[in-house]
Design an enzyme around this catalytic site. Structure first.
Site, short mmCIF file in Angstrom:
data_model
loop_
_atom_site.label_atom_id
_atom_site.label_comp_id
_atom_site.label_asym_id
_atom_site.label_seq_id
_atom_site.Cartn_x
_atom_site.Cartn_y
_atom_site.Cartn_z
N TRP A 167 72.88 84.31 116.35
CA TRP A 167 73.93 84.57 115.43
C TRP A 167 73.56 83.65 114.26
CZ3 TRP A 167 79.33 84.67 117.95
CH2 TRP A 167 79.43 85.47 118.92
N ARG A 171 71.58 85.84 103.50
CA ARG A 171 72.21 86.71 102.50
C ARG A 171 71.75 88.28 102.62
NH1 ARG A 171 68.36 84.19 97.53
NH2 ARG A 171 67.26 86.32 96.97
N GLN A 188 63.02 81.04 109.65
CA GLN A 188 64.61 81.46 109.93
C GLN A 188 64.63 82.25 111.16
OE1 GLN A 188 66.31 82.71 106.57
NE2 GLN A 188 66.78 80.69 105.87
N HIS A 189 65.74 81.97 112.00
CA HIS A 189 65.58 82.76 113.38
C HIS A 189 65.69 84.24 113.16
CE1 HIS A 189 67.44 78.74 115.41
NE2 HIS A 189 66.03 78.77 115.50
N GLU A 279 71.88 80.90 94.19
CA GLU A 279 71.90 80.24 95.66
C GLU A 279 72.49 78.79 95.50
OE1 GLU A 279 71.23 80.46 98.52
OE2 GLU A 279 70.23 82.19 99.20
#
Length: 489
Positions: A167, A171, A188-189, A279
């Protein structure tokens, strides 16, 4: 105050603290709602709840700044604390300790409930009816590539073999009512799991969750270990299992109390033009990139759904209080695991999460006999940069704990007076970096590799230090007592 079990209870808790602003006048999803949110964030005002949004059905609402700094007096981290099972008066360091300690508690797996028990199944849209234009998807900044579906929601994805369900927040930009595209970048996962599906040539099933237990997006926004199930971590964080229900199109389990769940598949190919987007560093870049495309095939939602909105930008907003503090908690844990004495770690909110401060006790030399300050700084850097946290931390400052790193005035004074202009810097050359860090050149950001540093700003041993010229240290206790008596009536 008990932990809010869903976004609506979170809103009630904020209102009880005087930290909610119900805006009943009609507000446009096109920039206006985000502008209200941004102003609120920058001026530490109550979180805006937009009760009427133009262009959507009555009852469809937006909540701005769900985890930004609070307007409640003396409770700056109330929104964060309530999100993760702490009382609203919890301090930043207490939040970091809570997050770090949870990593060592047994996870509490979620519990599956029936459709009838799941509020998010009150409304179900399938096929052509599953259309994003029904909802108040916000256009966040002038200059963004399009409306952004995801600023504070969690993407649920599972490896093809089912061994890891992740989870996480990333963006996601709306292309039209039936398609989206968003950042899928390594390490990132979401990128790790998507890559496994792409290697098989199969689109990845996903569920995008808006709302639900406020711990869900908070944990989705902080980096925890590879292979760790965030749903189990959330259970350990709040002390009880989350209620989940089966998704419409896959075997993914989604939060039963979510406001909205969007389902479909993420493409194998990178054909979506994504960005720009304002960002966390405080800039709106001009560049775009090719990213995978999310198909929108099903949407389930509660009656009168509430869509959370983060208007990212200059500090301090929800990114800095979520991801920034989450990174600090993770680094605190890895430094302690390396056997190094440390009081706390703190992601300076005003630095847009580009700085990390590691504070150490004055007796650290007793724990590390014969170790110089330079060697101590190197060991801290090695502990941090051997993990994924290091990619997000270009500058680390090693300070004595006589300074409160969460106090910007204290921190600025210490950095100005203790960081040498050119020396006492340990460099970590050609390491992985997060491409969103704006302190690097365009070439370094594109390559995803650059130099990171640890600044050794430690003072001599306590007995050898110069005395501080402040009220607490520059006057005898009897004199201080007289002054305090004058001001404590």
């Amino acid at each position: 105050m008990s932990h809010p079990s869903d976004l609506r209870e979170h809103i009630k808790a904020l209102e009880a603290l005087g930290d909610l602003d119900r805006i009943e006048a009609e507000v446009d999803w096109n920039l206006e709602a985000a502008a209200h949110t941004r102003y609120s964030t920058e001026h530490r005002l109550p979180a805006p709840l937009f009760e009427k949004v133009s262009g959507v059905a009555d009852g469809f609402r937006l909540l701005g700044a769900p985890a930004a700094l609070s307007a409640a007096p003396g409770k700056p981290f109330a929104r964060v604390a309530l999100s993760i099972g702490l009382p609203p008066e919890a301090t930043g360091p207490q939040i970091i300790d809570h997050l770090a300690a949870t990593q060592h508690r047994p996870g509490i797996p979620p519990k599956t409930v029936s459709r009838g028990e799941a509020a998010v199944k009150q409304n179900v849209l399938l096929g052509d009816d599953a259309d994003l234009t029904r909802f108040p998807v916000p256009f966040v900044h002038e200059g963004d590539g399009d409306r952004y579906v995801n600023t504070y929601g969690v993407i649920i994805a599972q490896t093809p073999d089912g061994s890891w369900t992740n989870w996480s927040i990333a963006r996601i930009m709306m292309v039209d009512g039936k398609t989206m595209t968003g950042l899928v970048i390594h390490p990132q996962h979401i990128a790790q799991i998507w890559q496994q599906w792409a290697d098989l040539g199969r689109p990845m099933p996903y569920a995008l969750v808006q709302g639900g237990d406020p711990a869900i997006p908070y944990v989705g926004g902080i980096p925890i270990g590879d292979g760790v199930a965030e749903a189990d971590y959330i259970g350990a964080l709040i002390g009880e299992p989350l209620a989940v229900v089966k998704a419409e199109l896959s075997d993914l389990l989604v939060p039963a109390s979510a406001e909205i769940v969007i389902e479909g598949h993420l493409s194998v190919e990178r054909t979506g033009v994504e960005g720009p987007f304002g960002e966390f560093a405080g800039y709106i870049p001009s560049g775009t990139s090719l990213q995978p495309v999310y198909s929108v095939e099903a949407i389930t939602y509660r009656d009168d759904p509430i869509w959370p909105l983060v208007a990212e930008g200059k500090p301090t907003d929800d990114f800095h209080t979520v991801t920034g503090l989450g990174v600090a908690a993770g680094t605190l844990d890895v430094i302690r695991a390396a056997g190094l004495p440390v009081t706390t770690a703190w992601s300076s909110l005003s630095s847009a999460s580009h700085w990390l401060v590691v504070s150490v006790p004055g007796d650290w030399r007793d724990h590390l006999p014969g170790v110089t300050t330079e060697e101590f700084a190197r060991r801290v850097g090695e502990a941090i940069h051997s993990t994924k946290y290091g990619a997000a931390l270009p500058k680390v400052f090693l300070l004595d704990d006589d300074v409160d790193p969460a106090n910007d005035a204290d921190l600025m004074w210490a950095l100005a007076t203790r960081v040498h202009p050119v020396d006492r810097t340990v460099r970590f050359e050609d390491g992985p970096i997060l491409s969103l860090l704006t302190c690097y050149t365009k070439e370094e950001r594109k390559a995803g590799r650059a130099t990171k540093v640890v600044h050794d700003a430690l003072l001599p041993a306590p007995a050898e230090r110069e005395a501080l010229s402040d009220f607490a240290h520059a006057y005898p206790s009897a004199v201080r007592a007289k002054v305090l008596a004058r001001h404590q009536h």
